[in-house]
Design a protein around this motif. Sequence first.
Motif, short mmCIF file in Angstrom:
data_model
loop_
_atom_site.label_atom_id
_atom_site.label_comp_id
_atom_site.label_asym_id
_atom_site.label_seq_id
_atom_site.Cartn_x
_atom_site.Cartn_y
_atom_site.Cartn_z
N GLY A 82 -14.82 62.67 -4.34
CA GLY A 82 -15.01 62.29 -2.96
C GLY A 82 -16.15 63.10 -2.35
N ASN A 83 -16.58 62.71 -1.16
CA ASN A 83 -17.70 63.38 -0.51
C ASN A 83 -17.23 64.49 0.41
OD1 ASN A 83 -19.48 61.60 -1.76
ND2 ASN A 83 -19.40 60.15 -0.06
N GLN A 155 -17.86 67.13 9.88
CA GLN A 155 -17.20 65.85 9.63
C GLN A 155 -16.04 66.06 8.65
OE1 GLN A 155 -20.29 63.09 8.24
NE2 GLN A 155 -21.79 64.45 9.18
N SER A 157 -13.92 65.37 5.30
CA SER A 157 -14.26 65.01 3.93
C SER A 157 -13.59 63.71 3.56
CB SER A 157 -13.83 66.12 2.97
OG SER A 157 -12.42 66.11 2.83
N SER A 158 -14.07 63.11 2.49
CA SER A 158 -13.46 61.87 2.00
C SER A 158 -12.87 62.09 0.61
CB SER A 158 -14.50 60.74 1.96
OG SER A 158 -15.55 61.06 1.05
N GLU A 160 -10.40 62.12 -2.30
CA GLU A 160 -9.30 61.24 -2.62
C GLU A 160 -8.06 62.07 -3.01
OE1 GLU A 160 -10.70 58.84 -5.80
OE2 GLU A 160 -12.37 57.99 -4.67
N SER A 164 -7.45 66.01 -2.44
CA SER A 164 -7.47 66.46 -1.05
C SER A 164 -6.39 67.49 -0.75
CB SER A 164 -7.30 65.24 -0.13
OG SER A 164 -6.10 64.55 -0.44
#
Length: 427
Positions: A82-83, A155, A157-158, A160, A164
Amino acid sequence: MKRIALIVVALVLIAGGWWLFRGETRQPVAPSASKVDAATLKDPALIAKGEYLAMAGDCASCHTAQGGARYAGGRVLPTPFGNIPSPNITPDRDTGLGDWSFEDFWQALHSGKGRHGEFLYPVFSYTSFTKVSHDDALAMFAYLQSLAPVHAPTQASSLEFPYSVRSSLKAWRALYFKEGEFQRDATKSAAWNRGAYLVQGLGHCNECHAPRDSLGGQQGNASLAGGQIPVQNWYAPDLSTQANGGLSGWSEQDIVDLLKTGQSARGTAFGPMAEVVVQSTQHMHDDDLRAMAVYLQSLPARPAAVASASQLDTRALLAQGAKVYGERCADCHGKDGQGVAGIYPPLSGNSSVNEPTGINATRVVLLGGFAPVTQGNPRPYSMPPFAQQLNDADVAAVVTYIRQSWSNKASVVMERDVVKYRHTPID
């Protein structure tokens, strides 16, 4: 199946992390009063030293979004899981480091822990930064605290699930993180020790130039042995200059030239390395660049690659590649692959050409090769993209021809390999 296996492994790590965390409190801890007085942090000499060190560590590259304020964060760092957007490290009290003490900063850099003791994701390269000395960390903190504060919330994070779940990092750290400052080797020269400190620690070269496993950890003891940069689809070459190394035959001056100008007699910096040269190494002192070269030249020889038996008859592929090369490449790079000194890089013996995957050469043929603009090379020659002129079969053929001609003995690039990178952005 591979993705399922990764999730199973990650769940095991999370369970281990939870077990290790059981009984611990996770209440936020207010930062303790700093032992560093305000006058020290305002010392102009210390701030100037910190500015140089932050530049040598290439901090701005990650902590500056495109078009954003310098060091205000927001650049999205892609990972296979993820980002993760980079945080604001200006001294803004609400969104940056304004309320941080030096001890908080030292804990992040040296131990990979946030202000309240939480584990930081290793996209922040604390696995290397742990080697940075206490005095250098203080100088960097003084510099960052001298910047104009910028209000820029971080921001989300994305990442997964299950990546996470931050508690899983305790198990990850047990596998991959060894905390500790750089230790000088008394048997080596001052230049070697300085170079080792910069390469291993502040310059965090191993974060790109080493292979990684499915959990994002560096594999074994393969220090600076080269590796594919996850998600970005570039291959950071092996940095040994000895036999079978990625920079085999490179001189100390070749290394210094590449780091200073983005170009040397042996090759040119492209892709992520070009950004490193622009943002960081071109501004470094010559004695530091030479120290890095001294250290890299001390890396050991590598095992010879074992050629795998191929059932492919490559004669037609090489004939097609030779035709494309003669039409599209020979005018600049020469029939002998030697290029033109200071203008067009040589292809024979080129580390980007010979890296194991063929990614770099394929991407450059498709998307063009753009050397960095530096003070030492303000008007570099660039290579045009051929994605519109050559089909996948032609690209596979010419890259294979280049990788197997002159002194090169690299593996074949297949048409299916080209398809993967045709639409990949250059950065």
